[in-house]
Design an enzyme around this catalytic site. Structure first.
Site, short mmCIF file in Angstrom:
data_model
loop_
_atom_site.label_atom_id
_atom_site.label_comp_id
_atom_site.label_asym_id
_atom_site.label_seq_id
_atom_site.Cartn_x
_atom_site.Cartn_y
_atom_site.Cartn_z
N ASP A 101 0.86 -1.21 0.00
CA ASP A 101 0.00 0.00 0.00
C ASP A 101 0.89 1.25 0.00
OD1 ASP A 101 -1.78 2.03 1.90
OD2 ASP A 101 -3.02 0.84 0.56
N TYR A 150 -11.82 8.46 -2.56
CA TYR A 150 -11.29 8.58 -1.20
C TYR A 150 -10.05 9.49 -1.14
CZ TYR A 150 -7.46 5.25 -2.18
OH TYR A 150 -6.33 4.65 -2.68
N TYR A 229 -1.47 11.44 2.01
CA TYR A 229 -2.33 11.80 0.87
C TYR A 229 -2.29 13.31 0.63
CZ TYR A 229 -4.27 7.08 1.37
OH TYR A 229 -4.42 5.73 1.45
N HIS A 294 -7.03 -6.80 -0.12
CA HIS A 294 -5.96 -5.81 -0.05
C HIS A 294 -4.87 -6.15 0.96
CE1 HIS A 294 -4.14 -1.91 -0.63
NE2 HIS A 294 -4.24 -1.62 0.64
#
Lengths: 315, 324
Positions: A101, A150, A229, A294
């Site tokens: 990830d 998201y 992010y 995931h």
């Protein structure tokens, strides 16, 4: 689990919590969002048994590591800087690297800018995509998937934290980790007002696991992790010097066929038909695990250990 | 002398750079990176010399200067931005690996290029400014505080301060104060004094530059101002953050360091020359030659143009296995 050592290392201006065990060549495990060193609990034990020194930090912004307040302190260069400092403080010249990830994104970039510190890489769930010089990262996602995607919803400081706070933490943790929903995660505000109860816990994710994560994120919050992010467009600016450069480290890539990233349009062709290999010429193996979502390293710990070990023992 | 120099605008890393060029495009490319507060014109002698000795010479006005774009905020002036500008130029010319020379801030860009993209550099000549390894425990602004408010770098931090100080003089005078300086200290002004007021203009021009040549600079800065150039200094702490991944990195690309023994920062026991000749520098830049030019000051490629041109040429030729 009690044999895992927990230490604090001072690196790149932060205190970093590191879980480690074993002796031998070093394998460095990098978790993603919203995760912790704990994601690698199975691999830490098995790699120690296999004759390696296994190391898994809480990355900057997570768990028992420091969380600088501004998102500007969470660019790719900051995080790679943390890891280079970590290796230097351990006296380690080159590592075997494993990423998942966000940890995979960090790992790609560590290989891009400090290939001399990485022997080989096993990366999971997130492929390497070269920077598009014409459009910033977050702007591209917004154009493709809309403002409820998201990544877009994570941008405004405080906004998504408010939404997460509406949900019971254990329910949130369960939802993050065990979902096998492959649709691109669009999360308008309304989603949080009524979140369906997740199904019963799968065998690989126990009540104890839920409590571990729930405790850590209740203490720490999600802002540290969300800052990665929020720093994406800044990282885009700062990584311009590496446009067009290939990643020249031996790589094995693993994903689950129920991972939502695998279902992003174009991804399957990119991975299997040569797109990824163009940018990662030493990509040696690609594995797609059937029926796996995931969080592969937790869903199928033994298979993932075998995949990683099978690759690293070649070097 | 500069009549055959071609100038054109090239799009790179989202901005337009004005680039001066001379020489046969088929020849190996030499990239020349100027310093503060200058333009490509500082390289006029080397542009002529190197292009007539088998090189295609490319010298940009760097981001923030003269006829190139000047993004407004200092956050757009990190070494990441500056190196990406340079990579974009190399890509424009289809150059896989370039010979690079940098002076002052141009040297800092060159060193950063060696860290970030060693694959694109055949050899690097730095003038005046050596590679300074990052101190993980000391940010630049904290280091500079120890020199007090008189240090020029400290005075350049606050947006608007140096611009206002410079504006009290006409541009020609500002340029003379910089270009003609013979100071070898670290440029610390006395208390309550702006560095631009402390720098002196000599009563006569030295023989290596004319009034007309200084006017070339004055005209450019009159139009474009000093904020772009000052932004390089304002991004120094950001640079320090960005460079964390290269902590302790050894630069193994062939490099040559050239400076005058009377350059800024050469006064006293802990000067630059002593540093570049020392063990510490050699350990992080092992593939290094050092040339110290007697009686040379800061703007060395103009002041000692023939010597600097020869030293650059012989270094690049050696890397191509050419001997004169």
């Amino acid at each position: 689990m009690e044999k895992i050592e927990h230490t604090t290392v001072s690196t790149n201006g932060i205190n970093m919590h590191v879980a480690s065990i074993g002796s031998g060549p070093v394998v460095l495990f990098l978790h993603g969002f919203p995760d912790l060193w704990y994601s690698w609990r199975h691999q830490l034990l098995s790699f120690a048994d296999l004759g390696y020194r296994a190391i898994a930090p809480d990355l900057r912004g997570y768990g028992d590591s420091d969380s600088p307040p501004s998102h500007e302190s969470y660019t790719l260069l900051h995080i790679v800087g943390d890891l280079v400092g970590l290796l230097d403080s351990l006296g380690v010249d080159q590592v075997f690297l494993v990423g998942h990830d966000w940890g995979a994104i960090i790992a790609w970039w560590m290989c891009m800018i400090r290939p001399d510190r990485v022997k080989a890489l096993v990366n999971m769930s997130v492929e390497f995509h070269p920077r598009n010089p014409s459009v910033k990262t977050v702007d591209a996602f917004k154009a493709l998937f809309g403002e409820d995607y998201y990544i877009c919803r994570f941008q405004e400081p405080g906004d998504i934290e408010e939404d997460f706070a509406l949900v019971d933490m254990k329910k949130l943790v369960n939802g993050f980790f065990t979902s096998h929903n492959t649709r691109p995660p669009c999360i308008p505000k309304s989603v949080f007002k009524y979140l369906p109860d997740p199904p019963a816990l799968p065998a690989w994710f126990t009540e104890q696991d839920v409590c571990f994560y729930a405790d850590k994120f209740s203490q720490k919050g999600f802002t540290g992790g969300l800052n990665y992010y929020r720093a994406m467009n800044l990282s885009w600016e700062l990584t311009a010097p590496w446009d067009g450069l290939q990643i020249k480290v031996p790589v094995k890539y693993i994903t689950g066929d129920l991972d939502p990233t695998y279902h992003i349009p174009g991804t399957k062709e990119y991975i299997h038909d040569g797109g990824l290999k163009k940018h990662v010429p030493f990509l040696q193996e690609v594995v797609v695990m059937e029926g796996v979502g995931h969080f592969l390293q937790q869903e199928k710990p033994k298979e993932i250990t075998d995949h990683i070990y099978g690759f690293f023992k070649k070097f | 002398m500069t009549s055959e120099v071609r100038e054109k605008k090239i799009k790179t890393n989202g901005i337009w750079l004005n680039v001066a060029e001379k020489g046969d495009e088929g020849e190996p490319l030499v990239l020349l990176l100027h310093g503060f507060p200058e333009t490509w014109f500082s390289w006029r002698h080397q542009i002529d010399f190197l292009s007539s000795h088998g090189y295609h010479v490319v010298a940009p006005d760097l981001r923030g200067y003269a006829d190139s774009d000047s993004p407004p905020t200092h956050e757009s002036y990190t070494v990441s931005h500056l190196v990406a500008d340079v990579i974009g130029l190399l890509d424009h010319y289809g150059t896989a690996q370039a010979f690079v020379a940098g002076h002052d801030w141009g040297a800092i860009i060159g060193w950063s290029l060696c860290l970030f993209r060693p694959d694109r550099v055949k050899g690097f000549v730095s003038l005046s400014v050596p590679y300074s390894p990052r101190d993980p425990n000391l940010k630049p602004s904290d280091l500079f505080k120890s020199f007090g408010d008189g240090l020029y770098i400290t005075q350049f931090q606050e947006p608007g301060r140096a611009e206002a100080a410079f504006a009290k003089h006409d541009c020609l005078t500002v340029m003379k104060k910089f270009l003609l300086t013979t100071r070898s200290d670290f440029w610390v002004a006395p208390p309550n004094t702006e560095i631009i007021d402390d720098l002196e203009v000599p009563s006569t021009l030295p023989d290596w530059i004319t009034e007309e040549e200084i006017q070339v600079y004055a005209d450019k800065f009159q139009k474009s101002g000093f904020t772009g150039p000052l932004n390089y200094y304002r991004a120094m702490d950001l640079n320090w953050e960005i460079l964390a991944p290269w902590q302790g990195y050894k630069i193994v690309i062939p490099t040559k360091f050239i400076a005058g023994d009377k350059d800024i920062g050469n006064e006293g026991a802990n000067g630059t020359i002593k540093y570049v000749k020392g063990e510490m520098f050699k350990s992080i830049v092992p593939n290094l030659e050092v040339v110290v030019i007697e009686d040379g000051h800061h703007f060395i490629q103009q002041e000692m143009s023939e010597r600097v041109s020869q030293e650059i040429l012989s270094f690049f030729n050696k890397l191509r296995n050419i001997t004169e």
